[in-house]
Write a protein that holds these residues in place. Sequence first.
Motif: not given
Length: 333
Positions: A150-160, A182-191
């Motif tokens: 589930p992407l919501d679970l992964l998005n909320d996980a600490p980045l390891i 914020a750095q690149v000014g493009e849409k970035i998404s985990l699909s």
Amino acid sequence: MLSSFRYAACLSSRRLYSTEPPKVPAALIGQLRKLIDVSIIKAREALSASNNDVKLALEWLEKDLAISGAAKAAKLEGRVAGEGIISTAVLSKGAGSHSGGLRAAMVELNCETDFVGRTENFSRLAASIAHTAAFISEQHGGEAAFCDLPLDLLNDAPLISETNPNPSTSVTVGNSIQSLIAQVGEKISLSRAVAIVNNPPQEQGDYGLSLGTYNHGGSTVNTQGRIGSLALLALKSPKLPELLASEAFTTNLTRLERSIARQIVGFPTTSITSDGQDLESALYHQDFSMFPEYSTDKVEVALEKWGSAQGLVDGGVSVVGFKRWTVGENMNA
């Protein structure tokens, strides 16, 4: 004359009671920019706000990027992010590995342009997300199988990440994505994200699972590309524990795993076997072009020959599952 004296006194007073922030040394700016990719101006602002404390400045920047990234993400929501990379992470590949357990994942991270998709920061983030997905996943049921995460679970996980196994709980996958926005000014998404976990056996028996991976195109990192695959192999033999203790066998097994994963990537593979229709997309009915020793054989026949040559029982090696992803293919799904 009196007015001139008052003006000079006023200037002197301002100098004496100035509350200007301390000057930021260039060395600290350089040190901070090695830890996070920001401009010189932004690094100076963070250090100035943190009284030249690098650790506090890093925290300041992470919060600032998360806030500005969230705002930019909301503005960019309607844009199409059809570029990006497939990234795989294997923490343990199963039979023949140190633990004997299996733990791996594959993710797709998207952006708007190929230029951003090829940057080091984007690649590093995708690798860390794949590592996180593999790390946090659990085995479902008694049989090892690919499981969508589930992407919501992964998005909320600490980045390891592989280089930072003890992350800050405040730095999650989701706000790391927003920081990069914020750095690149493009849409970035985990699909999408998929994982496979098989807990290590207490004792190696006559059956084992191993994993092959392959990524191709668009990246110099061998765990990333525009196409990626995970291939799950099953091994059967009464002598399997003895075989897995042999360096020659495990070396040959690693070559087979990679060759199967390459075969899946190199052809439009959609299934393992076929009922007689669309044989070209069925793995077992393809010429095993990615394994030179058996390139004139079909994959199914080649596996039988390889297993026999390695001392496995009849049907002692088989492909029991795989995942094959191409960047952007599920955008309209």
